[in-house]
Design a protein around this motif. Structure first.
Motif, PDB file in Angstrom:
ATOM      1  N   ILE A 447      47.217  29.149   7.560  1.00 53.57           N
ATOM      2  CA  ILE A 447      46.337  30.326   7.521  1.00 53.57           C
ATOM      3  C   ILE A 447      44.889  29.855   7.473  1.00 53.57           C
ATOM      4  CG2 ILE A 447      45.713  32.449   6.295  1.00 53.57           C
ATOM      5  CD1 ILE A 447      48.485  32.321   4.945  1.00 53.57           C
ATOM      6  N   ALA A 448      44.142  30.122   8.547  1.00 47.16           N
ATOM      7  CA  ALA A 448      42.710  29.805   8.548  1.00 47.16           C
ATOM      8  C   ALA A 448      41.950  31.044   8.094  1.00 47.16           C
ATOM      9  CB  ALA A 448      42.252  29.405   9.952  1.00 47.16           C
ATOM     10  N   GLN A 449      40.846  30.847   7.385  1.00 43.31           N
ATOM     11  CA  GLN A 449      40.083  32.003   6.931  1.00 43.31           C
ATOM     12  C   GLN A 449      38.590  31.711   6.821  1.00 43.31           C
ATOM     13  OE1 GLN A 449      41.884  32.372   2.750  1.00 43.31           O
ATOM     14  NE2 GLN A 449      39.733  32.845   2.357  1.00 43.31           N
ATOM     15  N   ARG A 450      37.805  32.766   6.863  1.00 46.72           N
ATOM     16  CA  ARG A 450      36.354  32.727   6.622  1.00 46.72           C
ATOM     17  C   ARG A 450      35.994  33.956   5.803  1.00 46.72           C
ATOM     18  NH1 ARG A 450      37.339  28.864   9.160  1.00 46.72           N
ATOM     19  NH2 ARG A 450      36.116  27.781  10.747  1.00 46.72           N
ATOM     20  N   LEU A 451      34.821  33.949   5.217  1.00 45.12           N
ATOM     21  CA  LEU A 451      34.297  35.109   4.515  1.00 45.12           C
ATOM     22  C   LEU A 451      33.120  35.663   5.310  1.00 45.12           C
ATOM     23  CD1 LEU A 451      34.352  33.886   0.794  1.00 45.12           C
ATOM     24  CD2 LEU A 451      35.918  35.500   1.887  1.00 45.12           C
ATOM     25  N   VAL A 452      33.191  36.926   5.666  1.00 43.53           N
ATOM     26  CA  VAL A 452      32.085  37.575   6.380  1.00 43.53           C
ATOM     27  C   VAL A 452      31.412  38.576   5.460  1.00 43.53           C
ATOM     28  CG1 VAL A 452      33.078  37.291   8.676  1.00 43.53           C
ATOM     29  CG2 VAL A 452      33.608  39.346   7.376  1.00 43.53           C
ATOM     30  N   ARG A 453      30.098  38.684   5.591  1.00 39.38           N
ATOM     31  CA  ARG A 453      29.347  39.654   4.790  1.00 39.38           C
ATOM     32  C   ARG A 453      29.584  41.067   5.316  1.00 39.38           C
ATOM     33  NH1 ARG A 453      23.348  37.467   4.967  1.00 39.38           N
ATOM     34  NH2 ARG A 453      23.996  37.039   7.126  1.00 39.38           N
ATOM     35  N   LEU A 454      29.654  42.019   4.401  1.00 38.43           N
ATOM     36  CA  LEU A 454      29.889  43.418   4.754  1.00 38.43           C
ATOM     37  C   LEU A 454      28.562  44.161   4.867  1.00 38.43           C
ATOM     38  CD1 LEU A 454      32.855  44.163   2.317  1.00 38.43           C
ATOM     39  CD2 LEU A 454      32.991  43.532   4.731  1.00 38.43           C
ATOM     40  N   ILE A 455      28.513  45.117   5.765  1.00 37.09           N
ATOM     41  CA  ILE A 455      27.302  45.918   5.956  1.00 37.09           C
ATOM     42  C   ILE A 455      27.027  46.728   4.683  1.00 37.09           C
ATOM     43  CG2 ILE A 455      26.226  47.745   7.320  1.00 37.09           C
ATOM     44  CD1 ILE A 455      28.123  46.926   9.620  1.00 37.09           C
ATOM     45  N   CYS A 456      25.792  46.717   4.249  1.00 38.02           N
ATOM     46  CA  CYS A 456      25.393  47.485   3.065  1.00 38.02           C
ATOM     47  C   CYS A 456      25.613  48.976   3.327  1.00 38.02           C
ATOM     48  CB  CYS A 456      23.930  47.212   2.727  1.00 38.02           C
ATOM     49  SG  CYS A 456      23.302  48.241   1.377  1.00 38.02           S
ATOM     50  N   PRO A 457      26.402  49.650   2.497  1.00 41.97           N
ATOM     51  CA  PRO A 457      26.684  51.078   2.758  1.00 41.97           C
ATOM     52  C   PRO A 457      25.463  51.977   2.599  1.00 41.97           C
ATOM     53  CG  PRO A 457      27.579  50.390   0.632  1.00 41.97           C
ATOM     54  CD  PRO A 457      27.102  49.147   1.312  1.00 41.97           C
ATOM     55  N   LYS A 458      24.450  51.515   1.866  1.00 41.34           N
ATOM     56  CA  LYS A 458      23.283  52.363   1.602  1.00 41.34           C
ATOM     57  C   LYS A 458      22.266  52.355   2.742  1.00 41.34           C
ATOM     58  CE  LYS A 458      23.551  52.425  -3.418  1.00 41.34           C
ATOM     59  NZ  LYS A 458      22.809  52.259  -4.690  1.00 41.34           N
ATOM     60  N   CYS A 459      22.311  51.341   3.611  1.00 43.66           N
ATOM     61  CA  CYS A 459      21.346  51.303   4.727  1.00 43.66           C
ATOM     62  C   CYS A 459      22.049  51.092   6.068  1.00 43.66           C
ATOM     63  CB  CYS A 459      20.289  50.221   4.499  1.00 43.66           C
ATOM     64  SG  CYS A 459      20.936  48.533   4.352  1.00 43.66           S
ATOM     65  N   LYS A 460      23.309  51.511   6.129  1.00 45.00           N
ATOM     66  CA  LYS A 460      24.122  51.356   7.333  1.00 45.00           C
ATOM     67  C   LYS A 460      23.638  52.296   8.428  1.00 45.00           C
ATOM     68  CE  LYS A 460      29.073  51.375   8.485  1.00 45.00           C
ATOM     69  NZ  LYS A 460      30.420  51.599   7.898  1.00 45.00           N
ATOM     70  N   GLU A 461      23.478  51.790   9.641  1.00 40.64           N
ATOM     71  CA  GLU A 461      23.054  52.619  10.759  1.00 40.64           C
ATOM     72  C   GLU A 461      23.691  52.123  12.053  1.00 40.64           C
ATOM     73  OE1 GLU A 461      18.808  52.276  10.813  1.00 40.64           O
ATOM     74  OE2 GLU A 461      18.838  50.323  11.806  1.00 40.64           O
ATOM     75  N   LYS A 462      23.713  52.991  13.060  1.00 39.92           N
ATOM     76  CA  LYS A 462      24.309  52.615  14.339  1.00 39.92           C
ATOM     77  C   LYS A 462      23.467  51.551  15.037  1.00 39.92           C
ATOM     78  CE  LYS A 462      26.670  57.004  15.231  1.00 39.92           C
ATOM     79  NZ  LYS A 462      26.799  58.160  16.134  1.00 39.92           N
ATOM     80  N   ALA A 463      24.161  50.684  15.781  1.00 35.55           N
ATOM     81  CA  ALA A 463      23.466  49.603  16.484  1.00 35.55           C
ATOM     82  C   ALA A 463      23.995  49.500  17.908  1.00 35.55           C
ATOM     83  CB  ALA A 463      23.678  48.283  15.744  1.00 35.55           C
ATOM     84  N   THR A 464      23.260  48.788  18.731  1.00 34.30           N
ATOM     85  CA  THR A 464      23.694  48.545  20.111  1.00 34.30           C
ATOM     86  C   THR A 464      24.157  47.103  20.243  1.00 34.30           C
ATOM     87  OG1 THR A 464      21.416  47.993  20.727  1.00 34.30           O
ATOM     88  CG2 THR A 464      22.144  50.268  21.095  1.00 34.30           C
ATOM     89  N   VAL A 465      25.105  46.881  21.138  1.00 32.05           N
ATOM     90  CA  VAL A 465      25.640  45.540  21.366  1.00 32.05           C
ATOM     91  C   VAL A 465      25.311  45.119  22.792  1.00 32.05           C
ATOM     92  CG1 VAL A 465      27.690  44.089  21.301  1.00 32.05           C
ATOM     93  CG2 VAL A 465      27.508  46.033  19.758  1.00 32.05           C
ATOM     94  N   THR A 466      24.672  43.974  22.939  1.00 34.70           N
ATOM     95  CA  THR A 466      24.290  43.489  24.271  1.00 34.70           C
ATOM     96  C   THR A 466      25.479  42.824  24.964  1.00 34.70           C
ATOM     97  OG1 THR A 466      23.590  41.322  23.439  1.00 34.70           O
ATOM     98  CG2 THR A 466      21.947  43.098  23.427  1.00 34.70           C
ATOM     99  N   ASP A 467      25.359  42.650  26.258  1.00 36.85           N
ATOM    100  CA  ASP A 467      26.412  41.983  27.035  1.00 36.85           C
ATOM    101  C   ASP A 467      26.594  40.535  26.588  1.00 36.85           C
ATOM    102  OD1 ASP A 467      26.910  44.258  28.491  1.00 36.85           O
ATOM    103  OD2 ASP A 467      25.587  43.716  30.158  1.00 36.85           O
ATOM    104  N   ASP A 468      25.479  39.879  26.172  1.00 40.52           N
ATOM    105  CA  ASP A 468      25.563  38.484  25.714  1.00 40.52           C
ATOM    106  C   ASP A 468      26.426  38.378  24.450  1.00 40.52           C
ATOM    107  OD1 ASP A 468      24.026  37.535  27.766  1.00 40.52           O
ATOM    108  OD2 ASP A 468      22.134  37.597  26.645  1.00 40.52           O
ATOM    109  N   VAL A 469      26.265  39.352  23.538  1.00 35.40           N
ATOM    110  CA  VAL A 469      27.063  39.352  22.313  1.00 35.40           C
ATOM    111  C   VAL A 469      28.529  39.599  22.647  1.00 35.40           C
ATOM    112  CG1 VAL A 469      27.515  40.594  20.149  1.00 35.40           C
ATOM    113  CG2 VAL A 469      25.165  40.065  20.817  1.00 35.40           C
ATOM    114  N   LEU A 470      28.799  40.554  23.526  1.00 37.72           N
ATOM    115  CA  LEU A 470      30.182  40.833  23.933  1.00 37.72           C
ATOM    116  C   LEU A 470      30.817  39.604  24.567  1.00 37.72           C
ATOM    117  CD1 LEU A 470      29.761  44.426  25.437  1.00 37.72           C
ATOM    118  CD2 LEU A 470      30.954  43.814  23.317  1.00 37.72           C
TER     119      LEU A 470
END
Length: 567
Positions: A447-470
């Motif tokens: 089992i491989a694992q990592r810890l990722v940070r979670l988006i802050c619920p108090k300042c969460k907003e919609k974002a756009t994803v670029t083709d490079d990120v995809l």
């Protein structure tokens, strides 16, 4: 004509339709019982919000100005007008100079003692404005630095450099009033705990001593007074005394630990000293001895949670958890052991170090200086008739081989490896010298694992994803669903990072027949991984993308923690 007096606070809130008559009556009844201020009771009952409602209305009632300290930047020359020890004692924050009047922010603007006290060191006119007590405390910390009042007092006291012969701190919230190195360290520890830090780094450089906290896996500078540099040796000596280490030895690395209390919470602190060019660098790891995660809290998807529950119920075999340092491997193992822990099972662990104390489980700390290694401990553990064993890390061939052989005799074993992904754990064992037939016979899953940070619920907003990120995820715009992607804008709650808290992403490599054949033929990690993906394995990156689609984390965060894989 005299000004018409303002109505009481409760009446003002009622007139502005902020609270109802029923809520006011409830608060007034509570006030009769406790004698507390009405504003305090309204806050506790959740009827009003302090920053946006209560304080502005209270300021209007008192006829004074209200100020939000978070929204202003205070100049250094203003801060220097009030010493840190004085600001901390009176809980005030100098804000600005207006026509020779010093503007002071405080939660108690009508307190005559504050005005008189400031007048002793600032002879000109003083004007107070209302601010929340929390804002004032945060501003003192931000502009003066953590423990600035203590350092300021010690700078004027020759006795401050005395080393205190105390080996245990009881409760760091109950900080002594007298300035001391011990008090300053308590302040650093308390602030770190409140900031959710997992590590404190105290690092000496040529003309400064830097203090940094690791929060959600990322290091941040902590504001401390510049003259802390003069006390670096005393700080180190105090920490060594608390950790029962040799205060004279400054040329060799040293490791120790000590315990403190924050309220009712016990904190176990692991300490490591490392000699550097400008003195000893110290890292303190903060562990809560009362905080253990259940398997559900780890962030496992429903599919992965079901798989892991099935795995840990197996009567024998090895389960390896892999990942770099700080990826949460030990937390996952402890969660598994906690779920399995009952009166019918004998569980023994051998660790370096013991990070959490688990009631009902026999735990062994290795000590290589006297010959107690992982391999030696494993052999001895067998004589105690265990059902389940945990080996902190399979570091060498001897330990790995013994663990494999014990698993083949009918025991369930948990252990860790330091590799970037699950498939690399196979080649790691082969490179150690473990025979391939032993791996396929004993290992149930990597089992491989990592810890990722979670988006802050108090300042969460919609974002756009670029083709490079995809593209980084092996996707294109056509793969996008209607579900929006989110990010954190950054706010006070998350220290303007956009993230608050962490969860795991996982990769389960089961050894089915085709994978076993590849291990026997000593296939490369890449070949094994590609075959596992064809057979349905979800990679760390893919599991991370699922969390992104759920609005829990961001593409940049998943890429950051999985970039070692090169996928």
């Amino acid at each position: 004509m005299a000004n018409k007096p303002k109505p009481p606070l409760g009446q003002l809130l009622l007139e502005k339709n902020i609270i109802t008559q029923e809520q006011l009556n409830s608060a007034l009844q509570k006030q009769e019982e406790t004698g507390e201020l009405l504003g305090t009771i309204l806050l506790k009952l959740g009827f009003v919000d302090e920053e946006n409602i209560l304080l502005p209305v209270l300021a209007d009632q008192l006829g004074i100005e209200w100020m939000c300290l978070k929204e202003i930047n205070i100049e250094k020359n203003i801060i220097k007008l009030i010493p840190p020890q004085f600001a901390s004692h009176y809980k005030i924050m100098p804000v600005s100079l207006e026509e020779d009047a010093l503007i002071i922010a405080t939660a108690h603007p009508l307190d005559i003692d504050i005005i008189d006290g400031v007048g002793l060191i600032f002879p000109s006119k003083v004007k107070t404005v209302l601010a929340s007590e929390k804002d004032v405390a945060e501003s003192i910390r931000k502009y003066y630095g953590v423990g600035a009042d203590t350092i300021d007092q010690m700078m004027g006291s020759a006795s401050a450099l005395r080393q205190e012969q105390t080996s245990m701190v009881d409760n760091i919230e109950e900080i002594d009033s007298d300035a001391s190195i011990g008090k300053f360290i308590n302040q650093i520890l308390l602030e770190a705990y409140k900031d959710r830090a997992t590590d404190i780094h105290i690092e000496p450089f040529e003309n400064e001593l830097k203090v940094r906290y690791r929060v959600d896996g990322v290091l941040y500078d902590t504001q401390v007074p510049a003259n802390i540099w003069h006390f670096k040796d005393s700080i180190n000596s105090r920490i060594k005394i608390m950790s029962n280490l040799n205060i004279v030895e400054k040329r060799l690395p040293q490791d120790g630990r000590f315990k403190v209390k924050v309220g009712d919470i016990d904190l176990d602190l692991r300490v490591s000293f490392l000699p550097t060019q400008y003195g000893e660098s110290v890292v303190i790891r903060i562990l809560s001895s009362t905080r253990l995660y259940s398997l559900k809290e780890l962030g496992l998807s429903e599919v992965h949670l079901k798989k892991l529950n099935e795995l840990i119920k197996k009567p024998h075999g090895i389960i390896f958890v892999t990942g770099p340092t700080g990826s949460g491997k030990t937390t996952t193992l402890y969660s598994c052991l906690s779920q399995l822990n009952n009166a019918e099972k004998k569980i023994i662990t051998i660790e370096d170090p013991i990070e959490y104390q688990l009631k009902g489980i026999t735990q062994i700390q290795i000590n290589p200086s006297i010959g107690l290694t992982f391999a030696m401990g494993l052999r001895s553990m067998l004589r105690h008739d265990p059902d389940i064993m945990m080996v902190g890390e399979a570091r060498d061939l001897e330990t790995a081989e013994i663990a494999v052989q014990i698993a083949l005799t009918g025991h369930l074993i948990f252990s860790t490896l330091h590799t970037n992904d699950a498939a690399s754990a196979v080649t790691r064992l082969l490179d150690m010298g473990v025979e391939s037939y032993l791996i396929v016979s004993a290992v149930e899953c990597f089992i491989a694992q990592r810890l990722v940070r979670l988006i802050c619920p108090k300042c969460k907003e919609k974002a756009t994803v670029t083709d490079d990120v995809l593209k980084d995820f092996g996707l294109s715009s056509s793969d996008m669903t209607e579900k929006p992607i989110y990010e954190g804008k950054g706010c006070e709650a998350c220290n303007f990072t956009g993230y608050y808290g962490r969860k795991g992403i996982y990769e389960f490599l089961f050894l089915d027949d085709e994978i076993k054949e590849m291990i026997i033929s000593r296939a490369s990690a890449t070949q094994i991984k590609n075959k596992a993906v064809q057979l349905g394995m979800q990679t760390l990156l893919q599991n991370g993308w699922d969390m992104i689609k759920e609005g829990l984390t961001t593409p940049s965060e998943v890429i950051r923690v999985t970039k070692e894989e090169g996928t």
